[in-house]
Scaffold this motif. Structure first.
Motif, PDB file in Angstrom:
ATOM      1  N   UNK A 256      95.088  22.967  -5.435  1.00 27.38           N
ATOM      2  CA  UNK A 256      95.098  21.659  -5.940  1.00 27.38           C
ATOM      3  C   UNK A 256      96.011  21.583  -7.049  1.00 27.38           C
ATOM      4  N   UNK A 257      96.934  20.611  -7.209  1.00 30.21           N
ATOM      5  CA  UNK A 257      97.740  20.160  -8.139  1.00 30.21           C
ATOM      6  C   UNK A 257      97.333  18.720  -8.719  1.00 30.21           C
ATOM      7  N   UNK A 258      97.050  18.537  -9.654  1.00 31.43           N
ATOM      8  CA  UNK A 258      96.889  17.199 -10.540  1.00 31.43           C
ATOM      9  C   UNK A 258      98.203  17.052 -11.556  1.00 31.43           C
ATOM     10  N   UNK A 259      98.905  15.996 -11.027  1.00 30.87           N
ATOM     11  CA  UNK A 259     100.314  15.729 -11.782  1.00 30.87           C
ATOM     12  C   UNK A 259      99.737  14.283 -12.527  1.00 30.87           C
ATOM     13  N   UNK A 260      99.787  14.471 -13.764  1.00 31.65           N
ATOM     14  CA  UNK A 260      99.497  13.262 -14.595  1.00 31.65           C
ATOM     15  C   UNK A 260     100.698  12.949 -15.694  1.00 31.65           C
ATOM     16  N   UNK A 261     101.099  11.922 -15.759  1.00 33.77           N
ATOM     17  CA  UNK A 261     102.179  11.331 -16.502  1.00 33.77           C
ATOM     18  C   UNK A 261     101.809   9.723 -17.041  1.00 33.77           C
ATOM     19  N   UNK A 262     102.467   9.514 -18.032  1.00 30.44           N
ATOM     20  CA  UNK A 262     102.400   8.134 -18.636  1.00 30.44           C
ATOM     21  C   UNK A 262     103.312   7.182 -18.176  1.00 30.44           C
TER      22      UNK A 262
END
Length: 398
Positions: A256-262
Motif C-alpha cells: 500500500x502506497x499513501x501519496x500525500x502532497x500539498x
C-alpha cells in the motif's frame, strides 16, 4: 417486548456466496432463537425481490415475493425488511436477527436505513433494533482476482437492480472497507494455494486495517460480530472528507502506497495520467484537489480499473469561519491541526493497494502532475484559466 431491550441485528455482506452463507450459518447456530432474513435479487431485472426467513428449526414464515420498488434495493428494504424486523423485535421471541444481504449489495446504505428509518406511529427503527455488527465474508483465494477484473455484477447475476452497472471489484472493495469484521474460510493445514491465500489476507488487512479478521469454523465469529457497531463512525470512515486512509504497508507481496502532497494538481496532466494511474493498483481511493477548482474537495474511488471522481463539497479553507459550524467537529479539528499557511486544509491524499505495486512509478507520475513552481506563482487567478479537463468526469454527491 419492552423497547428498552432492543433486538441486536448483524448485517452480513459478501460477493462470495459460499463464504457468506457459511458466516450466516455460524451465526445462526451460535446461540438459541436466532432468525435470518434474506432478500434475494435473482430476478432484479424483472423488478422482483424474494424474501426468506429461517431459524435453526427451518423457515420461520412463508417466503414472500415483492416488487422491487423504484428498482431500488434500499426502498425494498424500507418497505419489507423494516416492518419484519419491528414485528420480530416486538414479539420478543428472538435474541438476534441476521440480515443476509444479496451478493452485490453495499452494506452501508442498508445499515443507514435500518438505523435511522421511521417506521410509523412517529417512531424510529432504532427504538426497536440496534446494529450489533457488520460482517463481510470473503474467500482470500478470490479477493485479489475479484479486485483485478472489470467484470460487472450483472455479468455474474449479482446486481441489485436493472440499473446497477457497478463492477464486482467496486462492490467488493466497498463491502470490505465498511465492515468491522472480515470473515474468511478456515484454511487447511496443507493448503496448496497458501501463497495466494496470504496475499488475499494481506489485501483484506490493508484495505481495512481496523477491521477484525476472523476465521470461520473456529467459534469466534459470533463474539466478534456482536462486538457493537458505531453507525456515525462507520459513516465517517468511508466519507472521503473524513476517512483515515490506510498507511504504508508491504506484506505477502501486497503493498500500500499513501501519496500525500500539498500543492495543487494540474487538471490536464492528471487527466492524461489516469490511463496509467487507475490500472496501476487493484484498489485506490482518497481525496485531492485540482488547481482550476481550488474550492472543491474531490474524491477518488477506483477498483478493477474503473474510476469514479466525485465532488464532495468545499474545502474548509474556502469557507468563512462562521460556516465551519456546519461541518463535523472531527473534520474541523483535523483541519486546524494540519493547516497549511498557503493552502489551508487542501491536500492530496491518495492510497494505492496491489500485489507487486510499482510505488516509485506511481509516485513519480503523480508528482509530475503537480503544478510547477512557475505555475504555482500565478496563483488562483491564473489557475482558473487552466483546461477544465475533469468537467465531464465529475459527479456531484448528494
Amino acid at each position: 417486548m419492552s423497547t428498552d431491550v432492543r433486538l441486536p441485528v448483524v448485517v452480513v455482506a459478501g460477493l462470495d456466496r459460499a463464504a457468506r452463507r457459511q458466516a450466516v450459518l455460524e451465526l445462526l447456530a451460535a446461540q438459541p432463537r436466532v432468525v435470518v432474513l434474506h432478500h434475494e435479487l435473482t430476478h432484479a431485472d424483472q423488478h422482483r425481490v424474494h424474501r426468506t426467513q429461517r431459524t435453526t428449526s427451518g423457515p420461520l414464515a412463508e417466503d414472500v415475493d415483492a416488487e422491487l420498488v423504484n428498482d431500488c434495493p434500499c426502498c425494498a428494504i424500507r418497505a419489507d425488511l423494516l416492518p419484519e424486523l419491528r414485528r420480530i423485535a416486538e414479539a420478543g421471541r428472538h435474541t438476534l436477527a441476521v440480515v443476509e444481504l444479496w451478493g452485490g449489495s453495499d452494506p452501508h446504505p442498508v445499515v443507514e436505513v435500518i438505523a435511522a428509518a421511521e417506521v410509523g406511529d412517529g417512531r424510529c427503527m432504532d427504538e426497536f433494533v440496534e446494529i450489533a455488527g457488520v460482517v463481510t465474508a470473503a474467500d482470500p483465494l478470490r479477493v485479489v482476482p475479484d479486485l483485478s477484473v472489470p467484470d460487472t455484477l450483472c455479468e455474474h447475476a449479482l446486481h441489485t437492480g436493472p440499473d446497477d452497472d457497478r463492477t464486482r471489484a467496486e462492490a467488493l472493495a466497498h463491502q470490505i472497507e465498511y465492515a468491522t469484521v472480515l470473515a474468511v474460510p478456515f484454511a487447511p493445514r496443507h493448503e496448496p494455494d497458501r501463497r495466494q491465500r496470504l496475499a488475499g489476507l494481506a489485501m483484506l488487512h490493508q484495505l481495512n486495517p481496523t477491521a477484525r479478521l476472523v476465521a470461520l469454523d473456529t467459534g469466534v465469529l459470533a463474539r466478534a460480530a456482536l462486538g457493537g457497531f458505531d453507525v456515525p463512525a462507520a459513516r465517517d470512515r468511508v466519507n472521503p472528507a473524513l476517512a483515515l486512509l490506510p498507511q504504508q504497508a508491504d506484506q505477502a507481496g501486497v503493498a500500500t502506497l499513501l501519496w500525500t502532497r500539498r500543492r495543487p494538481l494540474h487538471p490536464a496532466r492528471l487527466f492524461e495520467a489516469l490511463d496509467q494511474l487507475v490500472p496501476a493498483a487493484h484498489r485506490s481511493r482518497g481525496r485531492f484537489w485540482i488547481a482550476n477548482r481550488p474550492d472543491t474537495l474531490l474524491a477518488w474511488d477506483a477498483a478493477g480499473a474503473n474510476l469514479a471522481v466525485e465532488e464532495c463539497g468545499p474545502w474548509l479553507a474556502a469557507l468563512s469561519d462562521a460556516d465551519w459550524e456546519h461541518y463535523p467537529p472531527t473534520r474541523c479539528a483535523a483541519a486546524a491541526l494540519d493547516w497549511h499557511p498557503q493552502h489551508g486544509d487542501r491536500i492530496q491524499q491518495l492510497v494505492f493497494t496491489a500485489p507487486d505495486l510499482d510505488q516509485q512509478g506511481i509516485t513519480d507520475l503523480l508528482d509530475s502532475c503537480l503544478l510547477t513552481d512557475a505555475e504555482l506563482r500565478t496563483g488562483q487567478r491564473g489557475w482558473k484559466h487552466l483546461p477544465d479537463a475533469f468537467a465531464d468526469l465529475l459527479t456531484p454527491v448528494g
